[in-house]
Write a protein that holds these residues in place. Structure first.
Motif, PDB file in Angstrom:
ATOM      1  N   LEU A   1       0.270  -0.833  10.188  1.00 41.44           N
ATOM      2  CA  LEU A   1       0.489   0.277  11.122  1.00 41.44           C
ATOM      3  C   LEU A   1       0.231  -0.198  12.534  1.00 41.44           C
ATOM      4  O   LEU A   1      -0.604  -1.075  12.756  1.00 41.44           O
ATOM      5  CB  LEU A   1      -0.470   1.434  10.818  1.00 41.44           C
TER       6      LEU A   1
ATOM      7  N   MET B   1       0.165   4.286  -2.505  1.00 38.56           N
ATOM      8  CA  MET B   1       0.002   5.685  -2.093  1.00 38.56           C
ATOM      9  C   MET B   1       0.936   6.605  -2.881  1.00 38.56           C
ATOM     10  O   MET B   1       0.566   7.721  -3.240  1.00 38.56           O
ATOM     11  CB  MET B   1       0.222   5.816  -0.586  1.00 38.56           C
TER      12      MET B   1
ATOM     13  N   SER C   1      -0.524   9.992  13.380  1.00 33.34           N
ATOM     14  CA  SER C   1      -0.218  10.723  12.150  1.00 33.34           C
ATOM     15  C   SER C   1      -1.419  10.737  11.200  1.00 33.34           C
ATOM     16  O   SER C   1      -1.660  11.718  10.506  1.00 33.34           O
ATOM     17  CB  SER C   1       0.991  10.117  11.453  1.00 33.34           C
ATOM     18  N   TRP C   2      -2.181   9.642  11.199  1.00 31.36           N
ATOM     19  CA  TRP C   2      -3.393   9.634  10.375  1.00 31.36           C
ATOM     20  C   TRP C   2      -4.414  10.628  10.927  1.00 31.36           C
ATOM     21  O   TRP C   2      -5.097  11.307  10.182  1.00 31.36           O
ATOM     22  CB  TRP C   2      -4.009   8.217  10.342  1.00 31.36           C
TER      23      TRP C   2
ATOM     24  N   LEU D   1       0.810  -1.222   0.000  1.00 32.04           N
ATOM     25  CA  LEU D   1       0.000   0.000   0.000  1.00 32.04           C
ATOM     26  C   LEU D   1       0.845   1.275   0.000  1.00 32.04           C
ATOM     27  O   LEU D   1       0.382   2.328  -0.428  1.00 32.04           O
ATOM     28  CB  LEU D   1      -0.968  -0.018   1.185  1.00 32.04           C
ATOM     29  N   GLY D   2       2.076   1.174   0.463  1.00 36.92           N
ATOM     30  CA  GLY D   2       2.970   2.331   0.403  1.00 36.92           C
ATOM     31  C   GLY D   2       3.230   2.741  -1.036  1.00 36.92           C
ATOM     32  O   GLY D   2       3.181   3.924  -1.383  1.00 36.92           O
TER      33      GLY D   2
ATOM     34  N   PHE E   1      -2.631  -1.730   6.528  1.00 35.72           N
ATOM     35  CA  PHE E   1      -1.586  -0.739   6.231  1.00 35.72           C
ATOM     36  C   PHE E   1      -0.296  -0.986   7.022  1.00 35.72           C
ATOM     37  O   PHE E   1       0.604  -0.155   6.986  1.00 35.72           O
ATOM     38  CB  PHE E   1      -2.123   0.673   6.517  1.00 35.72           C
TER      39      PHE E   1
ATOM     40  N   ILE F   1      -0.717   7.120  -6.139  1.00 34.20           N
ATOM     41  CA  ILE F   1      -1.819   8.098  -6.059  1.00 34.20           C
ATOM     42  C   ILE F   1      -1.259   9.503  -6.236  1.00 34.20           C
ATOM     43  O   ILE F   1      -1.772  10.308  -7.025  1.00 34.20           O
ATOM     44  CB  ILE F   1      -2.560   7.981  -4.708  1.00 34.20           C
ATOM     45  N   LEU F   2      -0.191   9.778  -5.502  1.00 33.39           N
ATOM     46  CA  LEU F   2       0.398  11.127  -5.597  1.00 33.39           C
ATOM     47  C   LEU F   2       0.942  11.384  -6.997  1.00 33.39           C
ATOM     48  O   LEU F   2       0.785  12.488  -7.532  1.00 33.39           O
ATOM     49  CB  LEU F   2       1.502  11.294  -4.549  1.00 33.39           C
TER      50      LEU F   2
ATOM     51  N   THR G   1       3.171   4.433   4.535  1.00 38.09           N
ATOM     52  CA  THR G   1       1.717   4.587   4.720  1.00 38.09           C
ATOM     53  C   THR G   1       1.416   5.575   5.839  1.00 38.09           C
ATOM     54  O   THR G   1       0.290   6.035   5.979  1.00 38.09           O
ATOM     55  CB  THR G   1       1.053   3.236   5.044  1.00 38.09           C
ATOM     56  N   THR G   2       2.428   5.889   6.625  1.00 43.44           N
ATOM     57  CA  THR G   2       2.233   6.891   7.669  1.00 43.44           C
ATOM     58  C   THR G   2       2.548   8.283   7.132  1.00 43.44           C
ATOM     59  O   THR G   2       1.724   9.181   7.167  1.00 43.44           O
ATOM     60  CB  THR G   2       3.172   6.589   8.866  1.00 43.44           C
TER      61      THR G   2
ATOM     62  N   GLN H   1      -0.475  13.884   2.505  1.00 39.23           N
ATOM     63  CA  GLN H   1      -0.608  14.316   1.116  1.00 39.23           C
ATOM     64  C   GLN H   1      -1.645  13.492   0.351  1.00 39.23           C
ATOM     65  O   GLN H   1      -2.303  14.002  -0.549  1.00 39.23           O
ATOM     66  CB  GLN H   1       0.739  14.206   0.415  1.00 39.23           C
ATOM     67  N   VAL H   2      -1.763  12.227   0.746  1.00 41.69           N
ATOM     68  CA  VAL H   2      -2.709  11.351   0.040  1.00 41.69           C
ATOM     69  C   VAL H   2      -4.146  11.656   0.460  1.00 41.69           C
ATOM     70  O   VAL H   2      -5.057  11.628  -0.367  1.00 41.69           O
ATOM     71  CB  VAL H   2      -2.359   9.862   0.303  1.00 41.69           C
TER      72      VAL H   2
ATOM     73  N   ASP I   1       0.100   4.469  17.691  1.00 40.06           N
ATOM     74  CA  ASP I   1       1.153   5.175  18.420  1.00 40.06           C
ATOM     75  C   ASP I   1       0.551   6.221  19.361  1.00 40.06           C
ATOM     76  O   ASP I   1       1.196   7.198  19.709  1.00 40.06           O
ATOM     77  CB  ASP I   1       2.134   5.819  17.442  1.00 40.06           C
TER      78      ASP I   1
ATOM     79  N   LEU J   1       3.065   9.454   4.139  1.00 37.71           N
ATOM     80  CA  LEU J   1       2.450   9.954   2.906  1.00 37.71           C
ATOM     81  C   LEU J   1       0.986  10.362   3.094  1.00 37.71           C
ATOM     82  O   LEU J   1       0.415  11.055   2.266  1.00 37.71           O
ATOM     83  CB  LEU J   1       2.531   8.897   1.795  1.00 37.71           C
ATOM     84  N   MET J   2       0.387   9.914   4.207  1.00 37.56           N
ATOM     85  CA  MET J   2      -1.054  10.148   4.374  1.00 37.56           C
ATOM     86  C   MET J   2      -1.463  11.633   4.339  1.00 37.56           C
ATOM     87  O   MET J   2      -2.483  11.961   3.739  1.00 37.56           O
ATOM     88  CB  MET J   2      -1.556   9.462   5.655  1.00 37.56           C
TER      89      MET J   2
END
Lengths: 169, 520
Positions: free
Chosen positions: A147, A107, B108-109, A103-104, A145, A110-111, B55-56, B61-62, A150, B58-59
């Motif tokens: 993750l 993403m 971060s999300w 998914l990285g 994702f 996407i950009l 995935t952290t 901007q995404v 945190d 870039l969010m």
């Protein structure tokens, strides 16, 4: 065949046909600007994309190559909600194309698709990420994702309270 | 290892400068999404190391790109993807649900979602400069922070839950307040006001954008009461950046003249409005004295001021005269009755004005154009949008724009929109704006010809072939000319309804003019 040289942020150069490049709104504008400012109509345009690295740019060009004969999706398609009809453009090839990516990378795509104005690619990549979020639990999203939470102390609980206020109102 | 990092040092691979483990420790300390993204674009090693955190970081901007895609549910049936059609409202709710869930995934999300919602209103100056037209209202976030009588019971129950004060329930930093207007619900007004105040006491400092809507008559008592109410509320929102106030009482056409003995005038001295250090944009619709003056007087750093009168004159001149609004760059004036434009435009506080949007009715545009020549912003104005409209279709402009000139030497963009019967047979008034880059005209097709042949700019009878006009020589910086007009039909032309034809002329870098015609 007229060619254009597209250079990634890390210096890799890709030589592609102008016809193919023009399926990207951004590259199309750059080529036309180059044509207007250049005295030599035979000169080969060179476009630097400083925000996209080679690995991602290669994927975008690969997707464009596969879809070079598709009708171009207008940028304002389905303007009411801002979405294009992703499913119309999504083929088995698209699914196979996206399947091995983490998914990285998606993403980053996407950009890149957003920056290069490649509507069809933007639609399918956003749809893929969206499908990993909509209708899933928070834990499922974290797993998808890769993750981990945190949040510190009672931050997560406070966020839940904030969300509840928002929904209940 | 050699750590020569001087400007003359030869570029080297990251692992020849520092051990990879040290780079790893450094990169792990980075928190800012932009820093992380920049690092990942620096070299393959950094990109590889930061891959897992993509995935952290870039969010932020995404998410703005992804947001509009949230809210679709799809089901797989025999390999085919079927998208369920949703009503718009349902889409919004699903989108909201997804966004809220994303806030729970990680810090971060959460920041990505919050940042997007808080910035959604956008930068109005950029909006004005970049957009074709002028977006007067900022986009209201979809997260429903509107407090009206219809959700009052829920609001009360939320209040009773004693929400912790160290949290911020206003994710978008936006809040609107709308009072009940009909007689049935009016009795609930005191309770609603009380609840709103209670909420501001807890969370007012979190709000960046607030829209207040109330109904205030012209009686002195009513105006004083609303003044005090708004004053109290604004005191509780010290971090406001954008404020919009609207008075829904539109049936009275009275014009308030103020005198020194006016009891409302005393209020301005005794109980001044609070100074909102961050307030940059203020929109007032039908807001009367003394609220209008009170806010402007205490907030001279306004960047963007809109004064809108819905059907009658309000009192902008007094406000603008009495304060030092030197930082104001965008002014929107939408008035329907008498305003002495010459006097308004001469006001020195407008000397830095860059953008002006004038919406007029029952006023001859030539009168306004004439007022520009002596304005204080002659040399600063870059964007001008004049909109001529009238609800009363029988009011017909009798005179054209002959013999007037816009003397704005730095004007870059000009838009002129006319939705009343008016013959625009000349644009000679633009001849002195030699820096103009873009002209947009929305005009009814002239019902007559002027018969005058010695125009400066070739325009009359050639709006469909402006590529041959001398306008491109007279205005050398011009790159875009767009003319939208109604299609010629037999009988009296109707400037409001019916199909429109749009001529677009663009000048290329080699000076060639291309034209494009579309029917809308």
């Amino acid at each position: 065949m007229a060619l254009v040289r597209v250079i990634s942020s890390d210096g890799a150069a890709f030589l592609v046909s102008q016809r193919l490049a023009k399926r990207s709104g951004k590259l199309k504008t750059e080529i036309e600007t180059f044509r207007k400012s250049s005295d030599n109509s035979e000169a080969q345009p060179e476009i630097r994309i400083v925000t996209i690295r080679a690995e991602i740019l290669r994927l975008v060009l690969q997707w464009l190559q596969q879809h070079q004969n598709d009708p171009v999706l207008p940028a304002n398609q389905n303007e009411q909600d801002g979405r294009g009809d992703a499913e119309m453009g999504q083929s088995q090839w698209d699914r196979d194309f996206l399947a091995p990516m983490d998914l990285g990378i998606v993403m980053e795509l996407i950009l890149a698709a957003n920056h290069l104005e490649v509507k069809g690619l933007l639609d399918i990549t956003c749809k893929l990420v969206e499908s990993k979020i909509t209708g899933r639990t928070v834990d499922e999203i974290r797993t998808a994702f890769k993750l981990k939470s945190d949040f510190k102390g009672n931050e997560e609980e406070q966020t839940r309270l904030e969300n509840r206020w928002c929904v209940e109102n | 290892m050699d750590l020569d990092l001087g400007v003359t040092a030869t570029p080297r691979a990251a692992d020849t400068i520092l051990p990879v483990e040290v780079w790893g420790l450094i990169l792990d300390c980075l928190r800012s999404p932009s820093d992380l993204l920049n690092c990942s674009l620096t070299c393959r090693y950094f990109a590889e190391h930061l891959k897992l955190r993509k995935t952290t970081y870039l969010m932020p901007q995404v998410f703005p790109v992804l947001y509009k895609y949230l809210g679709e549910i799809e089901t797989q049936t025999e390999g085919e993807v079927e998208v369920l059609e949703h009503e718009l409202e349902e889409d919004v709710l699903i989108r909201l649900d997804s966004a809220l869930k994303m806030r729970l995934v990680s810090n971060s999300w959460k920041q990505s979602v919050d940042m997007f919602l808080q910035e959604k209103s956008g930068n109005d100056l950029d909006g004005f400069i970049n957009d074709d037209g002028y977006d007067q209202r900022s986009e209201i976030p979809e997260i429903p922070y509107s407090f009206s009588v219809f959700n009052m019971r829920k609001l009360e129950s939320l209040m009773l839950k004693d929400f912790p004060h160290d949290s911020n329930p206003f994710i978008s930093r936006y809040l609107s307040y709308m009072e009940p207007f009909n007689r049935v619900h009016q009795r609930l007004r005191p309770q609603l006001r009380k609840n709103f105040r209670t909420m501001l006491e807890s969370f007012g400092s979190q709000i960046w954008e607030c829209h207040l809507s109330f109904r205030c008559s012209y009686s002195i008592t009513a105006r004083r009461k609303i003044y005090e109410l708004v004053r109290n509320w604004l005191t509780l929102m010290p971090n406001l950046k954008i404020l919009a106030i609207r008075n829904e009482h539109i049936n009275t056409a009275a014009y308030i003249t103020t005198t020194c003995t006016d009891p409302c005038q005393v209020l301005l001295q005794r109980k001044p409005m609070p100074t909102l250090m961050h307030l940059r944009k203020l929109t007032m619709t039908n807001v009367q004295f003394p609220i209008s003056e009170g806010i402007v007087l205490q907030n001279p750093k306004l960047h963007n001021l809109s004064v809108i009168g819905d059907g009658y004159k309000i009192v902008p001149s007094h406000s603008i005269d009495s304060v030092m609004l030197h930082e104001i760059e965008i002014l929107t004036v939408n008035l329907f009755l008498d305003v002495d434009f010459k006097l308004e435009f001469q006001n020195p506080v407008l000397k830095n004005l860059k953008c002006l949007h004038l919406s007029l009715a029952r006023r001859e545009p030539k009168e306004v154009i004439a007022a520009f020549s002596s304005s204080s912003f002659t040399s600063s104005l870059e964007y001008l949008f004049i909109e001529v409209k009238d609800r009363n279709i029988f009011f017909v402009f009798k005179e054209g724009l002959e013999n007037f000139a816009l003397e704005l030497p730095n004007l870059k963009k000009f838009k002129f929109s006319v939705t009343v019967p008016m013959d625009v047979t000349t644009i000679d008034f633009l001849a002195k704006c030699t820096e103009l880059q873009e002209i947009r005209l929305e005009i009814p097709i002239p019902s007559r010809t002027s018969g005058i042949s010695n125009r400066v700019i070739q325009f009359e009878n050639c709006i469909g072939s402006m590529q041959n006009s001398n306008i491109w020589q007279l205005l050398p910086m011009l790159t875009m000319l767009k003319i939208q007009t109604n299609i010629q039909v037999s009988g009296p032309s109707n400037p409001i309804n019916g199909p429109k034809i749009c001529y677009t002329y663009t000048k290329g870098q080699r000076g060639n003019i291309t034209s494009n015609t579309t029917i809308q």
